[in-house]
Write a protein that holds these residues in place. Sequence first.
Motif, short mmCIF file in Angstrom:
data_model
loop_
_atom_site.label_atom_id
_atom_site.label_comp_id
_atom_site.label_asym_id
_atom_site.label_seq_id
_atom_site.Cartn_x
_atom_site.Cartn_y
_atom_site.Cartn_z
N ILE A 61 20.45 5.71 28.79
CA ILE A 61 21.02 4.94 30.18
C ILE A 61 19.97 4.95 31.11
CG2 ILE A 61 22.58 4.82 31.83
CD1 ILE A 61 23.83 4.77 29.09
N ILE A 62 19.21 3.78 31.47
CA ILE A 62 18.19 3.67 32.78
C ILE A 62 19.07 3.80 33.99
CG2 ILE A 62 16.57 2.34 33.61
CD1 ILE A 62 15.65 2.91 30.77
N LEU A 63 18.70 4.98 34.51
CA LEU A 63 19.61 5.53 35.77
C LEU A 63 18.96 4.79 37.18
CD1 LEU A 63 19.63 9.02 34.91
CD2 LEU A 63 21.48 7.53 34.79
N HIS A 64 17.70 4.61 37.22
CA HIS A 64 17.29 4.22 38.55
C HIS A 64 15.64 3.93 38.43
CE1 HIS A 64 16.29 4.30 42.62
NE2 HIS A 64 15.40 5.33 42.54
N ALA A 65 15.29 3.02 39.05
CA ALA A 65 13.79 2.39 38.82
C ALA A 65 13.43 2.13 40.35
CB ALA A 65 13.89 1.18 38.13
N PHE A 66 11.81 2.38 40.42
CA PHE A 66 11.38 1.92 41.76
C PHE A 66 9.86 1.83 41.41
CE2 PHE A 66 11.30 6.33 41.16
CZ PHE A 66 9.80 6.91 41.56
N ILE A 67 9.38 1.30 42.35
CA ILE A 67 7.69 1.22 42.34
C ILE A 67 6.97 2.12 43.35
CG2 ILE A 67 5.69 -0.11 43.50
CD1 ILE A 67 6.98 -1.46 40.76
N ALA A 125 23.93 -3.04 37.25
CA ALA A 125 22.98 -4.42 37.13
C ALA A 125 22.06 -4.30 38.19
CB ALA A 125 24.12 -5.68 37.46
N ARG A 126 22.36 -3.64 39.05
CA ARG A 126 21.23 -3.59 40.47
C ARG A 126 19.74 -2.80 39.79
NH1 ARG A 126 25.26 -1.50 44.57
NH2 ARG A 126 25.35 0.04 43.19
N VAL A 127 19.87 -1.94 38.89
CA VAL A 127 18.71 -1.28 38.29
C VAL A 127 18.06 -2.19 37.60
CG1 VAL A 127 17.98 0.75 36.79
CG2 VAL A 127 20.20 0.88 38.16
N LEU A 128 18.63 -3.09 36.67
CA LEU A 128 17.95 -4.05 36.14
C LEU A 128 17.30 -5.20 37.06
CD1 LEU A 128 17.09 -5.47 33.58
CD2 LEU A 128 19.30 -6.39 32.98
N ASP A 129 17.93 -5.50 37.87
CA ASP A 129 17.47 -6.33 38.99
C ASP A 129 16.33 -5.85 39.62
OD1 ASP A 129 19.75 -8.15 38.51
OD2 ASP A 129 20.74 -7.62 40.34
N GLU A 130 16.12 -4.60 40.02
CA GLU A 130 15.11 -3.86 40.45
C GLU A 130 13.87 -4.25 39.59
OE1 GLU A 130 12.25 -1.97 42.59
OE2 GLU A 130 13.94 -2.64 43.58
N ILE A 131 13.92 -3.89 38.30
CA ILE A 131 13.09 -3.70 37.51
C ILE A 131 12.50 -5.34 37.32
CG2 ILE A 131 12.49 -3.56 35.00
CD1 ILE A 131 14.37 -1.03 35.06
N GLU A 132 13.23 -6.14 37.04
CA GLU A 132 12.95 -7.47 36.77
C GLU A 132 12.14 -8.11 38.21
OE1 GLU A 132 16.70 -9.38 35.81
OE2 GLU A 132 16.49 -9.12 33.70
#
Length: 108
Positions: free
Chosen positions: A78-84, A10-17
């Motif tokens: 599967i979205i593994l990781h996201a960042f700016i 869920a933290r990956v989705l939170d980061e993207i949002e």
Amino acid sequence: MNYIIEYFHARVLDEIESWPDGILADYARILELLMEFGPNLRMPHSRSMGGGIFEVRPRGREGIGRAFYCFQIGQRIIILHAFIKKTQATPEQELKLARRRLKEVQNG
């Protein structure tokens, strides 16, 4: 057949949002393409990072985002990781985290 998008945590989705609106809008548009075309989606929207990891490449006037993902059996992405992204090159630590998460996905 359409692909299904899932998030590693869920933290990956939170980061993207939390991304700025312009980058988030481009991310949503690219994800629609990814769900339709799957592994056939290429540059400028998606790129292979090697070892089974790919990246989604959203951008907006506020900057550039990146989300690493992998394909799994059953038309799953599967979205593994996201960042700016703050530098020209992708930081190695971000890719290492995605690789660790890919191993967890593969090993159950």
